[in-house]
Design a protein around this motif. Structure first.
Motif, PDB file in Angstrom:
ATOM      1  N   GLY B 212      99.813 -16.610  39.157  1.00  0.00           N
ATOM      2  CA  GLY B 212      99.514 -17.815  37.907  1.00  0.00           C
ATOM      3  C   GLY B 212      98.510 -18.669  38.801  1.00  0.00           C
ATOM      4  N   MET B 213      98.668 -18.990  39.744  1.00  0.00           N
ATOM      5  CA  MET B 213      97.592 -20.364  40.387  1.00  0.00           C
ATOM      6  C   MET B 213      96.191 -19.554  40.942  1.00  0.00           C
ATOM      7  N   PHE B 214      96.388 -18.278  41.288  1.00  0.00           N
ATOM      8  CA  PHE B 214      94.926 -17.651  41.730  1.00  0.00           C
ATOM      9  C   PHE B 214      94.413 -16.865  40.735  1.00  0.00           C
ATOM     10  N   GLY B 215      95.291 -16.209  39.923  1.00  0.00           N
ATOM     11  CA  GLY B 215      94.621 -15.045  39.139  1.00  0.00           C
ATOM     12  C   GLY B 215      94.362 -15.719  37.677  1.00  0.00           C
ATOM     13  N   ILE B 216      95.378 -16.167  37.122  1.00  0.00           N
ATOM     14  CA  ILE B 216      95.274 -16.543  35.894  1.00  0.00           C
ATOM     15  C   ILE B 216      94.496 -17.886  35.653  1.00  0.00           C
ATOM     16  N   SER B 217      94.644 -18.759  36.434  1.00  0.00           N
ATOM     17  CA  SER B 217      93.579 -20.163  36.491  1.00  0.00           C
ATOM     18  C   SER B 217      92.330 -19.937  36.882  1.00  0.00           C
ATOM     19  N   GLU B 218      92.269 -18.832  37.858  1.00  0.00           N
ATOM     20  CA  GLU B 218      90.922 -18.542  38.173  1.00  0.00           C
ATOM     21  C   GLU B 218      89.968 -17.894  37.149  1.00  0.00           C
ATOM     22  N   GLY B 420      99.779 -20.732  35.897  1.00  0.00           N
ATOM     23  CA  GLY B 420      98.380 -20.578  35.615  1.00  0.00           C
ATOM     24  C   GLY B 420      97.876 -22.060  34.926  1.00  0.00           C
ATOM     25  N   VAL B 421      98.740 -22.726  34.206  1.00  0.00           N
ATOM     26  CA  VAL B 421      98.221 -23.900  33.486  1.00  0.00           C
ATOM     27  C   VAL B 421      98.323 -25.201  34.531  1.00  0.00           C
ATOM     28  N   LEU B 422      99.352 -25.020  35.665  1.00  0.00           N
ATOM     29  CA  LEU B 422      99.392 -26.134  36.412  1.00  0.00           C
ATOM     30  C   LEU B 422      98.279 -25.927  37.449  1.00  0.00           C
ATOM     31  N   GLY B 423      98.155 -24.676  37.976  1.00  0.00           N
ATOM     32  CA  GLY B 423      96.994 -24.359  38.637  1.00  0.00           C
ATOM     33  C   GLY B 423      95.373 -24.707  38.003  1.00  0.00           C
ATOM     34  N   TYR B 424      95.234 -24.535  36.894  1.00  0.00           N
ATOM     35  CA  TYR B 424      94.025 -24.921  36.516  1.00  0.00           C
ATOM     36  C   TYR B 424      93.921 -26.438  36.466  1.00  0.00           C
ATOM     37  N   ALA B 425      95.127 -27.092  35.906  1.00  0.00           N
ATOM     38  CA  ALA B 425      95.130 -28.578  35.937  1.00  0.00           C
ATOM     39  C   ALA B 425      94.925 -29.378  37.140  1.00  0.00           C
ATOM     40  N   LEU B 426      95.325 -28.639  38.363  1.00  0.00           N
ATOM     41  CA  LEU B 426      95.305 -29.221  39.861  1.00  0.00           C
ATOM     42  C   LEU B 426      93.744 -29.054  40.043  1.00  0.00           C
ATOM     43  N   VAL B 427      93.132 -27.664  39.517  1.00  0.00           N
ATOM     44  CA  VAL B 427      91.939 -27.611  40.167  1.00  0.00           C
ATOM     45  C   VAL B 427      90.929 -28.465  39.356  1.00  0.00           C
ATOM     46  N   LYS B 428      91.122 -29.074  38.090  1.00  0.00           N
ATOM     47  CA  LYS B 428      90.289 -29.982  37.308  1.00  0.00           C
ATOM     48  C   LYS B 428      90.751 -31.330  38.064  1.00  0.00           C
TER      49      LYS B 428
END
Lengths: 153, 499
Positions: B212-218, B420-428
Motif C-alpha cells: 500500500g505505502m510503496f506500490g499503490i501510493s506510488e 495506499g491512501v495513508l501513504g499518499y497523504a503522508l508523501v503529500k
C-alpha cells in the motif's frame, strides 16, 4: 500575517497528534504493568506520548516557519485506484477471481487522463488471460475462477 | 581456511539447479519491474514478496536478493535512458548518465553501470563473507539492553542520513513502531490496537502495509503528472567502451566500491547515501569538474559502483544482527519472519546453508545481471516505450492478487487500500514513508528487548547507560541526533540533498 505559515507541517502535526490520541485511547483498556514487568499497554502508551509530542513540535514549527501548501493532489487517481482495490477485495469471493480482477483492472485504468476504452479493454483482457495462465495454471493458487454470484461454487 | 569451506558450502547451496533458477528468475523479474519508471526496489520487492512465500527459506531469500539488485540495476537503466530515476539511489546516475545518452553514448553509460556494479558487487560480497561471521559472534554476547540500544541507534541513524525533516522522520518511525505493535501481545496474549476486528488479531499485515505505502501510493503519485517521457532509447548502439573511457572509470569504480562498502554497513546508509557521496567526491577530485552534469562518465561509474556495494554490504547488519539498516532490509526481515526464521546472530551458526548460500548467490546474481542486461538491453528499451497508462493497471492487478494470495483474506486487500491512501497523504505532507516501514518491522523486537532488559535490571532504566556497549551505542545515537539538529549542519544538509 498568517497564522498557518507551513500548511504541510501543520497538517502533518495534526495528523500525528490525532493518531497518537487514537493509539493512546486504545491502550486505555490494556494493563499497564510496572517498569519491571511491563504490561501490554506500557510501551505503546510511551510511544503514543512520544508521537504526540513530536506531532506538537511539527505543528508548532509549521506555525513559525514558512512553507508550502500541499499541491497537485491527484484526487481522481486517488479515488479511482482506491475504489479499484477495494472493489477487488469486495468482489473476489462473491464474483470470483477473474471477474473481480477484470473489473479492478478496467476501473483502475480510468484513473489515467489518457484513458481510452479500447486500450483499457485490451489491458483487461491481457491481464485476465495472463493472471489465469500464471496464477491459476502456473502457480496453482486455490482461487475460485467464478464466484457463487456468477454460478460458480 | 574456514572461509573457503564456508564459501564452498555456500556455492554448493547456491549452485543447485533450483536455486540458480530462483536467482535467475529473481534477477530477471527485479530488472523487469525495476526498469518500469517510478517503481523502485522497495515497491518491486513488496510486490513480488508473496510469490516467494511458497519457497523454502534459502530459495526465497536468494530470489528476493536477486529481485533487489535486479531492481536496483533496472532503475539505473531507466535513469540513463529516460532521465526518470525509479528510485532515490539512481537520481545521481540520471544526471550524467542521461547526458551521455543524449550524446549518443547510452550504450557506454549502461555498460559502465553494469561493469561498475559487478565489480563492486564482487568486492562487497567478499567483504560480507569475511566480516559477517565475526560480527555475528560479537553480537551473540549482546544482551537485551545492548540490542535495545543498537536498534535505537539504527533507527536514529537511518533518519539522520535521510533527506527531509528530522522531526517528521522520527515521528514516522514512532508511528511505524506503534503500527508494528498491533496484534496480540506476545507475553499476555492481550489484543492491542485491533479495534475489535478479529482480522487484526495478528496485527496489520506486513505485505499489505508495504504494498500500500510503496506500490499503490506510488502509482497514484505517478498519475499526478503524466507528461511525455523523452526517450533516447533508439540511440543505444554500441555497448563497448572506448579505451580512454575504460581508463577513466577505473578510479571512480574503485573509490565508489570502497565508499559504498563502508556506508552500506552503517544503519541508514545503504545505496542512496553511497551514490550521493560518491558523486560529490568524484566531482571534487576531478580535474574537469565542469564536465559533471554534462555527461561525465565518472559521474556514472562512481555512484553506480557505490550504490551496488552499499546495497550488498547493507546485508551485513541484517544477517548478523537481525537489524534492518534500510527499508529494503526491513522487507527482507519481514520475509524471513514469515518464513519462520528469526534473523539474528544465530542464523550464521544454526542455518549456515541459508547464510552462506545467500552470500554465494549474491555473486552469482551479480554475474547474471551482467550477462542478462547487456544482451537484453533491447528488450528493456522496448519495455520503456510502453506508456505508463497501459502499465499501471497491470501493477494494481499484481498488488491485489499478491496481497490477497498471502492469507486468502479480503481484509488484507482493504488494508492495502487504506495504507495506499495513508501513504499518499503522508508523501503529500512531505513525510517519507520509508522510516515508518523500518519502525513497523522493528517495533515488536524493540518492545521485547525493552521488556527483557527491564526485567533483568529490575525496572532500572539506568541499565542502558551502565552497560558499556549499550552506553556507547546510545551515545552514538544521541550524538547523531545532536549533530543533525545543529543549525549549521542542517543548512549544509539541505544543500547537499538539493544537489
Amino acid at each position: 500575517m498568517q497564522i498557518i505559515r507551513n500548511p504541510k507541517d501543520v497538517l502533518s502535526g495534526i495528523l500525528f497528534i490525532v493518531l497518537a490520541l487514537l493509539f493512546a485511547w486504545q491502550t486505555q483498556e490494556l494493563p499497564m504493568g510496572t517498569a519491571v514487568r511491563m504490561g501490554p499497554g506500557y510501551f505503546p502508551l510511551l510511544l503514543a506520548i512520544l508521537l504526540g509530542g513530536l506531532g506538537l513540535v511539527v505543528l508548532v514549527n509549521g506555525l513559525r516557519f514558512p512553507g508550502e501548501m500541499p499541491s497537485g493532489i491527484a484526487w481522481r487517481a486517488l479515488g479511482i485506484i482506491t475504489l479499484a482495490v477495494v472493489f477487488f477485495g469486495f468482489a473476489v469471493r462473491p464474483l470470483g477471481f477473474l471477474p473481480a480482477l477484470a473489473a479492478s483492472v478496467f476501473v483502475s485504468a480510468l484513473a489515467s487522463r489518457k484513458f481510452h476504452v479500447v486500450t483499457a479493454l485490451a489491458i483487461t483482457a491481457v491481464m485476465v488471460v495472463f493472471a489465469w495462465a500464471v496464477f491459476i495454471k502456473g502457480l496453482g493458487l486455490p482461487l475460485p475462477l467464478l464466484g457463487p454470484w456468477l454460478g460458480g461454487y | 581456511m574456514e572461509l573457503i569451506d564456508n564459501l564452498a558450502l555456500g556455492f554448493s547451496v547456491a549452485l543447485s539447479l533450483q536455486n540458480v533458477l530462483y536467482c535467475f528468475v529473481g534477477v530477471l523479474l527485479g530488472t523487469l519491474i525495476g526498469v518500469l519508471p517510478g517503481l523502485g526496489p522497495i515497491a518491486t520487492i513488496a510486490m513480488l514478496l508473496p510469490i516467494t512465500f511458497g519457497l523454502p527459506p534459502v530459495s526465497a531469500l536468494i530470489m528476493l536478493s536477486g529481485i533487489y539488485y535486479g531492481a536496483q540495476y533496472g532503475g539505473s537503466t531507466t535513469a540513463i535512458l529516460i532521465n526518470l530515476p525509479g528510485e532515490s539511489s539512481s537520481v545521481v546516475t540520471a544526471i550524467d548518465g542521461h547526458q551521455m545518452a543524449r550524446k549518443g553514448r547510452a550504450g557506454a553509460a549502461l555498460a559502465t553501470a553494469a561493469l561498475g556494479s559487478f565489480f563492486a558487487g564482487t568486492v562487497a560480497t567478499f567483504l560480507l563473507a569475511v566480516f559477517a561471521p565475526p560480527l555475528a559472534e560479537l553480537a551473540l554476547q549482546f544482551g537485551p539492553p545492548e540490542y535495545f540500544s543498537l536498534m535505537v541507534l539504527g533507527l536514529i541513524a537511518s533518519v539522520t542520513l535521510a533527506s527531509g525533516s528530522v522531526v517528521k522522520a522520527i515521528a514516522m518511525i514512532v508511528l511505524g513502531l506503534l503500527l508494528g505493535l498491533s496484534g496480540q501481545d506476545i507475553y499476555t496474549g492481550a489484543p492491542r490496537f485491533t479495534f475489535d476486528l478479529p482480522e487484526l488479531s495478528d496485527g496489520f499485515d506486513f505485505v499489505a502495509l508495504a504494498m500500500g505505502m510503496f506500490g499503490i501510493s506510488e502509482i497514484i503519485r505517478n498519475l499526478e503528472d503524466e507528461h511525455q517521457r523523452s526517450l533516447v532509447a533508439a540511440k543505444v548502439k554500441s555497448l563497448m567502451l572506448t579505451r580512454e573511457e575504460f581508463k577513466r572509470i577505473i578510479g571512480p569504480v574503485l573509490r565508489g566500491t570502497a565508499l559504498g562498502s563502508f556506508l552500506g554497513i552503517l544503519p541508514g546508509g545503504g545505496a542512496m547515501l553511497s551514490s550521493f557521496a560518491s558523486y560529490s567526491i568524484e566531482k571534487k577530485i576531478s580535474k574537469t569538474p565542469r564536465e559533471f552534469g554534462r555527461g561525465a562518465i565518472e559521474g556514472v561509474a562512481g555512484p553506480e559502483s557505490a550504490n551496488n556495494a552499499g546495497a550488498q554490504t547493507s546485508f551485513i547488519p541484517m544477517l548478523t544482527l537481525g537489524i534492518p539498516s534500510n527499508p529494503v532490509m526491513a522487507l527482507m526481515i519481514g520475509a524471513l519472519i514469515i518464513q519462520g526464521i528469526t534473523p539474528g546472530p544465530n542464523v550464521v551458526t544454526e542455518k549456515p546453508d541459508l547464510f552462506w548460500g545467500v552470500i554465494a548467490s549474491m555473486w552469482i546474481g551479480n554475474f547474471m545481471l551482467v550477462l542478462l542486461n547487456l544482451p537484453l538491453i533491447g528488450l528493456w528499451v522496448r519495455l520503456l516505450t510502453v506508456p505508463y497508462h497501459v502499465m499501471f493497471p497491470a501493477i494494481i492487478a499484481f498488488c491485489c492478487i499478491g496481497v490477497y494470495s498471502v492469507n486468502n483474506n479480503t481484509f488484507d486487500v482493504y488494508s492495502m487500500a487504506l495504507f495506499g491512501v495513508l501513504g499518499y497523504a503522508l508523501v503529500k505532507l512531505d513525510c517519507e514513508p520509508a522510516p515508518l516501514l523500518l519502525g513497523f518491522v522493528i517495533g515488536p523486537m524493540l518492545e521485547e528487548y525493552l521488556r527483557r532488559a527491564m526485567l533483568i535490571s529490575r525496572g532500572d532504566p539506568m541499565v542502558f547507560v551502565t552497560r558499556p556497549i549499550s552506553a556507547v551505542l546510545l551515545g552514538l545515537a544521541v550524538a547523531a541526533l545532536v549533530v543533525v539538529l545543529l543549525p549549521s549542519v542542517q543548512k549544509t544538509r539541505e544543500e547537499a540533498f538539493k544537489e
